[in-house]
Design a protein around this motif. Structure first.
Motif, PDB file in Angstrom:
ATOM      1  N   HIS B 226      24.849  92.277  13.146  1.00  0.00           N
ATOM      2  CA  HIS B 226      25.638  92.394  14.370  1.00  0.00           C
ATOM      3  C   HIS B 226      26.411  93.680  14.439  1.00  0.00           C
ATOM      4  N   LEU B 229      27.255  95.836  17.473  1.00  0.00           N
ATOM      5  CA  LEU B 229      27.841  95.282  18.694  1.00  0.00           C
ATOM      6  C   LEU B 229      29.319  95.590  18.861  1.00  0.00           C
ATOM      7  N   HIS B 233      29.781  97.699  22.353  1.00  0.00           N
ATOM      8  CA  HIS B 233      30.307  97.044  23.550  1.00  0.00           C
ATOM      9  C   HIS B 233      31.642  97.595  24.002  1.00  0.00           C
ATOM     10  N   SER B 241      29.660  97.009  29.489  1.00  0.00           N
ATOM     11  CA  SER B 241      30.005  96.057  28.435  1.00  0.00           C
ATOM     12  C   SER B 241      29.743  94.646  28.896  1.00  0.00           C
ATOM     13  N   SER B 242      30.124  94.380  30.140  1.00  0.00           N
ATOM     14  CA  SER B 242      29.954  92.999  30.570  1.00  0.00           C
ATOM     15  C   SER B 242      28.488  92.654  30.708  1.00  0.00           C
ATOM     16  N   SER B 245      27.276  92.420  26.851  1.00  0.00           N
ATOM     17  CA  SER B 245      27.759  91.235  26.169  1.00  0.00           C
ATOM     18  C   SER B 245      27.362  89.977  26.917  1.00  0.00           C
ATOM     19  N   LYS B 296      38.839  95.033  23.910  1.00  0.00           N
ATOM     20  CA  LYS B 296      37.397  94.920  24.112  1.00  0.00           C
ATOM     21  C   LYS B 296      36.677  94.626  22.811  1.00  0.00           C
ATOM     22  N   ALA B 300      34.261  91.628  21.969  1.00  0.00           N
ATOM     23  CA  ALA B 300      32.948  91.840  21.379  1.00  0.00           C
ATOM     24  C   ALA B 300      32.721  90.886  20.221  1.00  0.00           C
ATOM     25  N   SER B 303      31.973  87.575  21.412  1.00  0.00           N
ATOM     26  CA  SER B 303      30.576  87.409  21.817  1.00  0.00           C
ATOM     27  C   SER B 303      29.708  87.051  20.627  1.00  0.00           C
ATOM     28  N   LYS B 336      32.092  85.958  29.697  1.00  0.00           N
ATOM     29  CA  LYS B 336      32.261  87.212  28.980  1.00  0.00           C
ATOM     30  C   LYS B 336      32.161  88.385  29.937  1.00  0.00           C
TER      31      LYS B 336
END
Lengths: 696, 492, 495, 102
Positions: B226, B229, B233, B241-242, B245, B296, B300, B303, B336
């Protein structure tokens, strides 16, 4: 039976109306309150024919619809309740009258009248109630009023403080003490009531009397005596019997009229009344489950009564405050009533014992109310509560002196006053039990009673005028007899003790006659064998009362009336006597013990728990454990800051925080390491798959 | 066709942009691209109706050999959040990106990325899958590093690019091996071939599966793959980002789901791997999110944790769990997407993403604050909002399979996550501002509009989940019914 | 389908909350009257159908078998009534209090009252719910607004405390959720009535039943804050804005008790019968512990908070009897505790408003300055003590009667002893109650309180209303008791 | 024959993975990506030949061509990024790109 309902509803309505009447003016409020108590008394007197005829009337309406075991609200009018209701309502009325003058000009009178009337209503409710739960309402209601009235001067001015020096208590404390102490008894009573209810499905007294299933079931499980004894706790608390008697002396912090009404004439009798009720129920059941089943209960009642009578009487010998002498004497006399009721269950003749108890109750109510009211007048005039700051009042207050003397002699059981007959009846029943120790104890108490009565009367009225009074006169205060509206009530009461005393035997006969109706209504006479008594009880009791009068009266006369010897110097001179004096003065140290047990320990326990468990369980653990082993304590010491409830949370939170922070290091930010992770997980997945599929 | 609409958009946006730049018209390009995405809803609705009637819709792509698009209920379910979040972020970008240059390429890439994602979820064979996968990936690399003169997007973009393209290549290797075994790239054909039990312990197949899981896992940000990420993000512009994610990582999930179904003889092993990875992901995501200072970045990590839940639900492999996972994919996309947009709005207004600077900003930007609260409460699993419904379904699917331990672990994760969501809420909404926020103003209307779309869906699904539950259950049922999938594509 | 009455009662506050929020900007603190009007409407709706059992069901998620239903029967009536009445009168009380607390920031009144309405609606919904999922949703819905209310307008370390409050109760709620899910898979239904019937008619393994019941019990007991799970309560109740304390303590935590009775007890009677003694013991310890802790507090709100813990012990005690008398007593005790504690927390608020003090040791002699307040405090405590003619007595005797009956019925001497000990623990209530009255209102007035005056009429009216209600129920409990005992007997199958 | 190619491509994968975590130069990282893509391509071609000996299997080969072209795109973006990195950081050492962490 409209009267019975109105009898208790009127004062309660009066109480609720008091705040409204207060809007109309002080006079309206004051006189209105008295009128309501008069109405109650009139309604009560309309019930008298029923008692004379020996009828029993029982009415009830639905109240709490609990399936299978509904609770009703009702009245039970039988001779016992009628006698009680009349005593309560008439004495109340007289005291209300007295209050008009006595409380004149005090602040907070609306509260006073409210509570007084509310008290009367609740007391009558208690007396006339047909079931235990409703009775409990009245029971707690009078307790509440008592709480409010003891703490009437809630601002706790120093002059109203009572108690044993050096630990004196302000009125608000005394009220609280009274409430909580009696409450303690009530808890036991509630348990017993509920247990009986669980078995019988009813609270109703007549039903409990006629339905015997509950008693035999309880009998079989061996719970009958324990439950009856728990039930007894309520009366013990309310009637200030040992071991819950310690609240009553402090209750003197209230206005004297309150002491007269609540703590002498009525409320404290509620316990006696309830015991009488239980006794009647028990008597009705004896033919089903046998006499023996109640034996323990009655013996306990008798001994508690006898012992309390003696205990309080000895304390009264050394009291310094006028009202406290009377308070101790009240405890002591109620002990007599309990003794009589207990003895009733032990002896062959149940009705006789019951009669003796109730008879003494009535006669005590009359003379003690008179004594209290008179002493209130004295306090009013002298502006002190200590007897040794009075003296020589005979000259100034002849009416008060006379009535107080009559009442005190009645208290001591001097013939032919009412007290003599009732006390003699009690002694007689007591003798019939065949328990010599009990009999001797009660006779000794009678002697002591005469002694302290004489002491009280002479120190207050016959001794030379004290410095305090001279100072008062120097300040320009004129010591004089009180106004008629005050002395009429207590003179009336003293007079009636005299009149009834002359008619003594007849009165006793009347009580005997009407009370036997109740037992008859309960289907039976007590079918009990007489215990071996080798002596005619009447003669024995007569002998005992007379000799008690002589034994108690002579030294009393010697020291106080004739003033041939100085009691203080005698006590000072002898080590033993001084020790005895101190023992009595400190109320057998019972009070102090109770404070340690029930006040200091719980509060400090609470504080300790708060500190050790709530704030840090492990702290406490360390404290305890360190006594056992130091090594373990050091280990626990690490958790010092990590307490149990509160601190467990912080501990866990801290742990999580640490894990969270460390998990952030996974994110190294180095692409090489990221890709390394990818390669590793690829190999791991491969290995897992290979292994789980059995390829490897 | 949805894809053609977007492809048309991709082609025309640069032209429109160029023309409007020349003519000096503002916002034409922005509105045009939003319009294109909005227009895609029309074919989408037609598509739904078709799918509902037919079951599986097959479109051959002309001029590419044997490559087909197959759209079934699962694909339809995935397309919906892609379109919604895509549309919302396109609107949102209008004011968010208004100060940037190179917007022609921005919007082109945006619609290309949406196109790619839709293509991925409606691909019918590996060729198509990989094609759209690369379209999606490359445009997302460019979008992450869009503000290329700053250090953060560049660094994050490079890491993302290397990891993700390595992932694609690994996946491609896996695909190659699968092709070698099955002799076809068509999903249905592979599924048919994989019915042979003998294949189950073929070492090559095992290698292929490992490669595919890792390749998809990188895209789906399953721990420990991961790591790109949390960098990428936050570094991307907030609308991106939206999208990233909210939906892009879900394409990885889609892949995992699709392949899970294809390799039906391997379900048990696949479940084992996925559930191990799922709990690793959950814990790492949640625990690491706890003490983040960058809003943020916190989102992330959250997420990642949510991907953990979804993966866990996939690993159970019952109709209930698959449908719960699908519903959570949808819900998480809404929540998210919403949260990143709200965070972006704060960033836009204050110029900071540091939570300690943003403390109390919700008091100045009330509307954004309220929207953020909705998102946070939803993702924290408050009943009445959408997150609760799908989380409940996940746990209940686990309990139904008597996976009590796993259910308990998931619940523990919910609790942990509530802690940081709530703390964030508290700090943004309730605290007295620590820094000077007096000049902060409410976000512009278009940004609010983008957020409101998503927030209202969060509330709607939470209050009236009935429709979505039935659709997702249908999708879950369809997903597991591999037999009729094969029949409807290959016939007979 | 019946008329949509109860749904109005629950949803009107929710729907109108945004309007109240917007109106708050214009109306400043007067917006409280608007909230009051809305809640009056809800109360009226409940009273309208209070006569008999009333049920509304709306389809919600038919696929999963979830419904939205509202049911007012003898069991939910005392709860719904208490919540409706309390939240209505406290809305009035909030007007002066929040004016004192918020002061001159008119924007905040709107948000306060909007959250307040949501909170009240959440509680109402929880007690009227007929479906487990619906119940859970409302159960959590009351959490969020109360959390925000504490965090925003509380005292002290309000944010940390609100956070702790949220986390604790949320963890409890998740345990509950797990149990609900398990029940769902066992029975395949979420409607409380249906699940109950199915569970009654199927023999599920006792271990499974015990597991589900324990999880559920823990979930509810966290909200009730019984010993060990109480950590959040003293902080939350002490530091919440006082009107909210007055809702948290009397109305909200008791909903845990409602859950135990309505859901756990009716689903798993076997479990409760089997573990009656440990539960009774736990309840007793809670009573004792809460009472002792209350005794050692100096902060008046903290004292009341601990007293709530102790009173929740009574509730659990009654439940542990598993018979009609005890359980009905518990329910009634919820009502009387609600009235008593509502009065007391509001009084604490008045004291804070008038004296700016919370420390009991710094007060004294206030009875002459504020006689009505003193009287109401006394009434409040007497209700808790269980003095006859207050509703507290009715409920307490029923609770103890129930426990004693169950102990006698089972022949368990241990339980009888616990019952007696429990009754003795009521002494502690009398102790801390009267002691507090004495310390605050009696004695001489300290210098710094010479200028204190009686609280405002708007603040006192709700208190007096509750005090009157206490006596009304205490003297004539039949209207409530009638329905209550019937429902408890029939719906819980308790004798 | 096929086996040799297969082994060769697996070896290429290993080489690429090794390169990913041992090389600090950014361009070398991109080259590792290229190696990985080529390993995949090789696999595709090999399997294509294996499935249909003597023929040209269209499907895998077109996929390989697709992947080559997409790799070209990726490389282009990557190189642009490396340039940007060099501008911002003044280095192309990937281990210096560690501002984003934790």
């Amino acid at each position: 039976m409209m009267e019975a309902w109105l009898c208790w509803l009127t004062p309660i309505c009066g109480a609720l109306l008091t705040p409204i009447l207060a809007r109309l003016g002080h006079k309206v409020r004051d006189y209105g309150a008295v009128v309501f108590s008069l109405l109650a008394a009139l309604f009560a007197s309309r019930l008298i024919p029923i008692a004379v005829e020996g009828k029993i009337i029982w009415e009830r309406y639905g109240w709490m619809p609990i399936p299978g075991a509904p609770v009703y609200v009702g009245v039970l009018v039988d001779p016992l309740s009628v006698i009680m209701a009349n005593v309560v309502s008439w004495i109340s009325f007289l005291i209300m009258l007295y209050s008009l003058e006595y409380m004149h000009g005090e602040p907070g009178l609306t509260r006073y009248w409210f509570l007084m009337n509310f008290f009367i209503g609740n007391m009558l409710l208690l007396v006339l109630s047909d079931n235990l739960l409703q009775m409990f309402f009245g029971w707690e209601g009078v307790g509440l009023c008592s709480y409010g009235l003891i703490g009437f001067w809630y601002r706790d001015d120093r002059k109203y403080w009572v108690g044993t020096p050096p630990d004196e208590y302000p009125p608000s404390h005394s009220g609280m003490k009274a409430f909580i102490t009696t409450r303690m008894g009530d808890v036991g009573m509630l348990v017993a009531m509920l247990a009986i209810y669980s078995y019988s499905g009813t609270f109703s007294i007549p039903e409990l009397q006629s339905n015997t299933m509950w008693a035999s079931t309880l009998m079989e499980s061996g719970l009958l005596t324990p439950i009856l004894l728990l039930m007894l706790l309520g009366p013990i608390g309310k009637s200030a019997q040992f071991p819950l008697h310690e609240w009553l002396p402090e209750a003197m912090a209230g206005p004297t009229s309150v002491s007269a009404l609540i703590h002498a004439a009525t409320m404290v009798k509620a316990g006696v009344y309830l015991v009488a009720r239980i006794a009647i129920i028990a008597a009705s059941l004896t033919h089903i489950i046998g006499f023996e089943s109640f034996h323990t209960f009655f013996i306990v009642v008798a001994w508690i009564g006898g012992f309390t009578a003696f205990l309080a009487a000895t304390q009264a010998m050394v009291a310094r405050e006028l009202k406290k002498v009377l308070a101790y004497s009240t405890i002591s006399q109620i002990g007599y009533m309990m003794l009589a009721l207990g003895a009733a269950g032990i002896t062959a003749n149940f009705v006789e014992g019951l009669t003796a108890g109730i008879f003494h109750l009535v006669s005590h109510a009359v003379f003690k109310a008179s004594l209290f009211l008179a002493s209130g007048a004295v306090l009013h005039v002298c502006e002190t509560k200590y007897m040794d700051e009075m003296g020589g009042l005979r000259k100034y207050m002849p009416v008060t002196f006379t009535s107080m003397l009559i009442a005190a002699l009645s208290l001591s059981g001097v013939p032919p006053l009412l007290g003599f007959w009732s006390k003699e009846a009690v002694l007689k029943v007591c003798f019939e039990t065949g328990d010599v120790a009990l009999f001797v104890l009660s006779a000794a108490t009678a002697a002591i009673t005469f002694f302290y009565s004489l002491r009280m009367i002479s120190i207050t009225f016959l001794y030379p005028k004290s410095k305090h009074l001279e100072e008062l006169e120097a300040e320009g205060l004129h010591i004089h007899e009180v106004s008629p509206i005050m002395w009429i009530p207590y003179c009336l009461l003293a007079f009636s003790t005299l009149i009834l005393g002359v008619l003594g035997r007849l009165v006793e006969e009347f009580f005997h006659e009407s009370l036997s109706h109740i037992i008859a209504a309960g289907h039976l006479e007590a079918v009990v064998e007489s215990h071996g008594v080798g002596f005619d009880p009447s003669i024995a009791s007569l002998l005992a009362s007379v000799s008690a009068l002589v034994i108690g009266g002579l030294p009393g006369y010697w020291f106080y009336v004739a003033r041939r010897g100085d009691p203080y110097s005698i006590v000072e001179g002898s080590v033993i006597l001084k020790a005895v004096w101190r023992f009595l003065w400190n109320r057998w140290y019972i009070n102090r013990l109770y404070y340690i047990l029930f006040v200091n320990i719980p509060i400090s326990l609470a504080k300790i728990m708060n500190r050790w468990i709530e704030v840090g369980f492990f702290n406490g653990l360390q404290y305890g454990v360190s006594l056992i082993t130091l090594r373990l304590a050091i280990l626990v010491d690490r958790f010092m800051e990590v307490g149990f409830f509160n601190n467990l949370q912080y501990g866990v939170a801290e742990l999580i925080a640490r894990i969270c922070r460390s998990s952030r290091y996974l994110q190294t930010g180095s692409l090489n390491i990221n890709m390394y992770q990818v390669s590793i997980i690829l190999i791991i997945i491969l290995l897992i798959l290979l292994v789980s599929m059995g390829v490897l | 066709m949805v894809i053609w609409t977007l492809a048309f958009g991709c082609c025309t946006i640069p032209i429109v942009g160029w023309v409007s730049d020349r003519l000096g018209l503002r916002y034409v390009r922005e509105w045009y691209s939003s319009l294109v995405i909005a227009l895609a809803f029309i074919p989408y609705i037609l598509l739904i109706r078709l799918v509902a009637r037919v079951g599986v819709v097959v479109y051959p792509i002309p001029s590419l050999f044997h490559s087909i698009l197959t759209v079934d209920m699962v694909s339809v379910f995935f397309i919906l959040p892609i379109l919604i979040v895509g549309f919302a972020s396109s609107i949102y970008s209008t004011s968010y990106m208004s100060h940037d240059t190179g917007l022609n390429s921005y919007y082109t890439l945006l619609s290309a990325m949406i196109l790619g994602m839709i293509g991925v979820v409606s691909a019918g064979d590996f060729f198509t899958f990989f094609l759209f996968w690369e379209v999606m990936s490359i445009s997302s690399y460019a979008l992450v590093a869009f503000r290329k003169d700053r250090w953060e997007p560049v660094e994050a973009g490079f890491k993302y690019l290397v990891m993700s393209s390595a992932g694609s290549a690994l996946m491609l290797s896996g695909i190659a091996i699968v092709y070698g075994i099955a002799g076809t790239l068509n999903f249905a054909g592979i599924a048919l071939a994989m019915r042979t039990p003998v294949l189950a312990s073929d070492p090559w197949l095992i290698l292929a599966i490992s490669l595919i899981i890792v390749g998809l896992g990188i895209k789906a940000a399953i721990a420990p793959m991961h790591t790109w990420l949390p960098d990428a993000h936050p570094a991307a512009p907030s609308p991106i980002s939206s999208l990233l994610s909210g939906v892009m990582i879900k394409t990885g999930v889609y892949g995992l789901l699709r392949f899970y179904i294809l390799f039906q003889t391997l379900h048990a092993y696949w479940s084992l791997i996925l559930s191990i990875l799922a709990f690793l992901t959950m814990f790492i995501g949640n625990l690491t999110a706890m003490f983040q200072t960058d809003i943020k970045r916190l989102l992330a990590y959250s997420s990642i944790a949510q991907i953990g839940y979804i993966t866990f639900a996939l690993s159970i492999g019952t109709i209930q769990s698959i449908s719960a996972a699908l519903l959570h994919v949808f819900n998480h996309a809404m929540m998210k997407g919403l949260l990143f947009m709200a965070a972006g709005a704060f960033y836009h207004a204050t110029g900071s993403r540091d939570i300690s600077v943003l403390e109390g900003v919700g008091r100045r930007m009330k509307l954004t604050g309220v929207i953020l609260s909705i998102g946070l409460l939803a993702i924290a699993g408050m009943p009445g909002l959408n997150g609760f419904v799908s989380e409940l379904l996940i746990v209940s699917a686990a309990i139904q399979q008597e996976l009590y331990l796993q259910a308990a672990l998931t619940i523990i994760n919910f609790v942990i996550s509530v802690a940081y969501y709530l703390r964030l809420l508290q700090r943004i909404m309730l605290k007295e501002p620590r820094s000077d926020l007096s000049r902060v103003e409410e976000a512009p209307a278009t940004m609010i509009a983008g957020m409101v779309i998503l927030a209202s869906l969060c509330v709607f699904v939470g209050v009236y989940p009935s429709m979505f539950i039935s659709i997702s259950e249908l999708a879950g049922r369809v997903a597991l019914d591999i037999g009729s999938y094969i029949t409807s594509i290959l016939g007979g | 389908m019946s008329l949509p009455i109860l749904i109005q009662a629950v949803l009107t506050p929710i729907v109108l909350a945004p309007i109240v929020y917007l109106a708050g900007r214009r109306l400043s603190h007067h917006v409280g009257w608007l909230a009051f009007a809305i809640l009056i409407h809800s109360t009226a709706m409940i009273l309208m159908v209070a006569g008999s059992e009333y049920l509304e069901v709306y389809s919600w998620v038919p696929r999963m078998g979830w419904d939205i239903g509202f049911k007012l029967d003898g069991l939910s009536l005392p709860f719904a009534l208490n919540i409706a009445v309390l939240s209505t009168v406290i809305a009035v009380y909030s007007i002066p209090y929040m004016e004192h607390r918020i002061g001159d920031r008119p924007g905040e009144y709107g948000s306060y009252y909007a959250l307040y309405l949501l909170y009240a609606a959440g509680m109402l919904g929880a007690v009227l719910a007929t479906d487990l999922v619906e119940f859970y949703i409302f159960y959590e819905l009351m959490l969020i607004p109360s959390y925000l209310l504490i965090a925003r307008w509380g005292y002290g370390e309000r944010e940390r405390i609100a956070f702790m409050y949220f986390l604790w109760t949320h963890i409890g709620a998740l345990a509950l959720l797990a149990s609900i899910v398990a029940v769902y898979w066992v029975t395949g239904a979420t409607s409380i009535e249906v699940v109950k019937t199915i569970l009654r008619n199927t023999r599920i393994p006792f271990q499974l039943e015990a597991g589900m019941a324990t999880a559920m019990l823990v979930g509810f007991l966290v909200k009730m804050a019984v010993l060990g799970l109480h950590v959040w309560l003293p902080h939350a109740h002490a530091e919440a804005p006082t009107p909210i304390s007055a809702l948290l303590s009397p109305a909200m935590i008791g909903i845990g008790g409602y859950g135990v009775i309505r859901i756990a007890l009716s689903f798993f009677p076997r479990f409760f019968t089997a573990y009656s003694l440990p539960i009774a013991l736990w309840a007793f310890l809670t009573m004792l512990y809460g009472g002792l802790m209350a005794l050692s507090q100096d902060d008046i709100k903290r004292l009341l908070a601990y007293s709530s813990i102790s009173q929740m012990g009574y509730l659990l005690f009654g439940i542990s009897s598993v018979n009609m008398l005890g359980v009905s007593g518990s329910i009634l005790h919820y009502l009387s505790h609600g009235l008593g504690k509502g009065i007391l927390f509001m009084i604490a608020g008045i004291l804070i408003m008038q004296t700016e003090l919370r420390s009991i040791s710094r007060m004294g002699g206030l009875a002459s300055k504020m006689p009505l307040t003193a009287l109401s405090t006394l009434i409040g405590f007497l209700t808790l003590i269980g003095l006859p003619t207050t509703s507290g007595f009715i409920s307490e005797w029923m609770i103890f009667g129930g426990v004693i009956r169950s102990s006698l019925a089972s022949g368990s001497m241990d339980k009888l002893i616990v019952a007696i000990l429990g009754l003795l623990a009521t002494m502690l209530t009398a102790g801390y109650g009267l002691w507090t009255v004495r310390r605050v209102f009696f004695g001489s007035i300290p210098k710094h309180l010479e200028e204190v005056r009686e609280g405002s009429v708007i603040a006192l009216t709700p208190i007096i209303a509750l005090a009157i209600l206490t006596f009304v129920i205490g003297v004539y409990p039949a209207p409530i008791l009638d329905r209550l005992t019937q429902t408890v007997m029939l719906s819980l199958n308790l004798g | 024959m096929y086996e040799a190619i297969l082994v060769c491509s697996v070896a290429l994968i290993a080489v690429a993975l090794y390169g990913f975590y041992s090389k600090r130069h950014m361009i070398k990282m991109v080259i590792s990506v290229e190696i990985l893509v080529n390993a995949a391509n090789l696999l595709l071609i090999a399997f294509g030949a294996y499935r249909a000996p003597g023929y040209v299997e269209l499907l895998p080969q077109s996929l390989a061509i697709l992947s080559i072209s997409s790799a070209g795109g990726v490389t282009a973006v990557a190189l642009a990024l490396i340039l940007a990195v060099y501008k911002v950081y003044g280095t192309v050492d990937v281990r210096k790109l560690r501002r984003l962490r934790g």
